[in-house]
Design a protein around this motif. Sequence first.
Motif, mmCIF file in Angstrom:
data_model
loop_
_atom_site.group_PDB
_atom_site.id
_atom_site.type_symbol
_atom_site.label_atom_id
_atom_site.label_comp_id
_atom_site.label_asym_id
_atom_site.label_seq_id
_atom_site.Cartn_x
_atom_site.Cartn_y
_atom_site.Cartn_z
ATOM 1 N N TYR A 31 0.700 -1.169 -0.027
ATOM 2 C CA TYR A 31 -0.179 0.012 -0.085
ATOM 3 C C TYR A 31 0.874 1.247 0.062
ATOM 4 N N TYR A 32 2.228 1.082 -0.079
ATOM 5 C CA TYR A 32 2.905 2.189 0.049
ATOM 6 C C TYR A 32 3.823 2.358 -1.181
ATOM 7 N N ALA A 33 3.912 3.804 -1.599
ATOM 8 C CA ALA A 33 5.397 3.750 -2.678
ATOM 9 C C ALA A 33 6.531 3.621 -1.746
ATOM 10 N N ILE A 34 7.436 2.931 -2.160
ATOM 11 C CA ILE A 34 8.804 2.914 -1.556
ATOM 12 C C ILE A 34 9.797 3.669 -2.063
ATOM 13 N N GLY A 35 10.323 4.414 -1.635
ATOM 14 C CA GLY A 35 11.627 5.156 -2.269
ATOM 15 C C GLY A 35 12.850 4.970 -1.485
ATOM 16 N N TRP A 36 14.155 5.099 -2.242
ATOM 17 C CA TRP A 36 15.383 5.014 -1.620
ATOM 18 C C TRP A 36 15.960 6.371 -2.114
ATOM 19 N N PHE A 37 16.392 6.864 -0.778
ATOM 20 C CA PHE A 37 17.143 7.993 -0.692
ATOM 21 C C PHE A 37 18.501 8.024 -0.176
ATOM 22 N N ARG A 38 19.523 8.856 -0.427
ATOM 23 C CA ARG A 38 20.884 8.703 0.375
ATOM 24 C C ARG A 38 21.375 10.155 0.639
ATOM 25 N N GLN A 39 21.926 10.178 1.705
ATOM 26 C CA GLN A 39 22.597 11.517 2.057
ATOM 27 C C GLN A 39 24.110 11.162 2.378
ATOM 28 N N ALA A 40 24.915 12.023 1.817
ATOM 29 C CA ALA A 40 26.246 12.001 1.937
ATOM 30 C C ALA A 40 26.679 13.173 3.066
ATOM 31 N N PRO A 41 27.887 12.964 3.920
ATOM 32 C CA PRO A 41 28.250 13.929 4.722
ATOM 33 C C PRO A 41 28.483 15.262 4.047
ATOM 34 N N GLY A 42 27.524 16.257 4.574
ATOM 35 C CA GLY A 42 27.771 17.523 4.158
ATOM 36 C C GLY A 42 26.800 17.879 2.871
ATOM 37 N N LYS A 43 26.152 16.998 2.458
ATOM 38 C CA LYS A 43 24.921 17.091 1.329
ATOM 39 C C LYS A 43 23.738 16.887 1.627
ATOM 40 N N GLU A 44 23.061 17.350 0.589
ATOM 41 C CA GLU A 44 21.415 17.295 0.918
ATOM 42 C C GLU A 44 20.967 15.951 0.450
ATOM 43 N N ARG A 45 20.087 15.525 1.364
ATOM 44 C CA ARG A 45 19.379 14.171 0.909
ATOM 45 C C ARG A 45 18.928 14.107 -0.652
#
Length: 125
Positions: A31-45
């Motif tokens: 029932y959910y859209a599943i997203g993958w996100f990433r965040q590196a040090p000092g950077k935006e998601r």
Amino acid sequence: QVQIEESGGGSVQPGGSLRLSCTASGYTLDYYAIGWFRQAPGKERERVACISRVSSSDGAAYYGDSVKGRFTISRDIAKNTVYLQMNSLKDEDTAVYYCAADPNGCYSDQRLAYWGQGTQVTVSS
């Protein structure tokens, strides 16, 4: 609330591959859209991939420009798991990767999404 858990991170050399997994306890991810996100040090998601709700598209997938052709998102309904297959990894792919289950689809603001704690991916020679 949905409890999300990511796994599969690790350290690889440039050009290598990893497969990340996103699972949930107690709730079906259908029932959910599943997203993958990433965040590196000092950077935006950054959103790297998303797969639609099963009811809406049975697996329609979307990718960020930086990973198109290299990453593949997929859903195993029987295992209640969403995967992110990452190939041809680059140094700039190094980040903490997060899975988010969003009841409002792949193009929401994630305000109501449920997030995992993240899994570290490190790409280096």
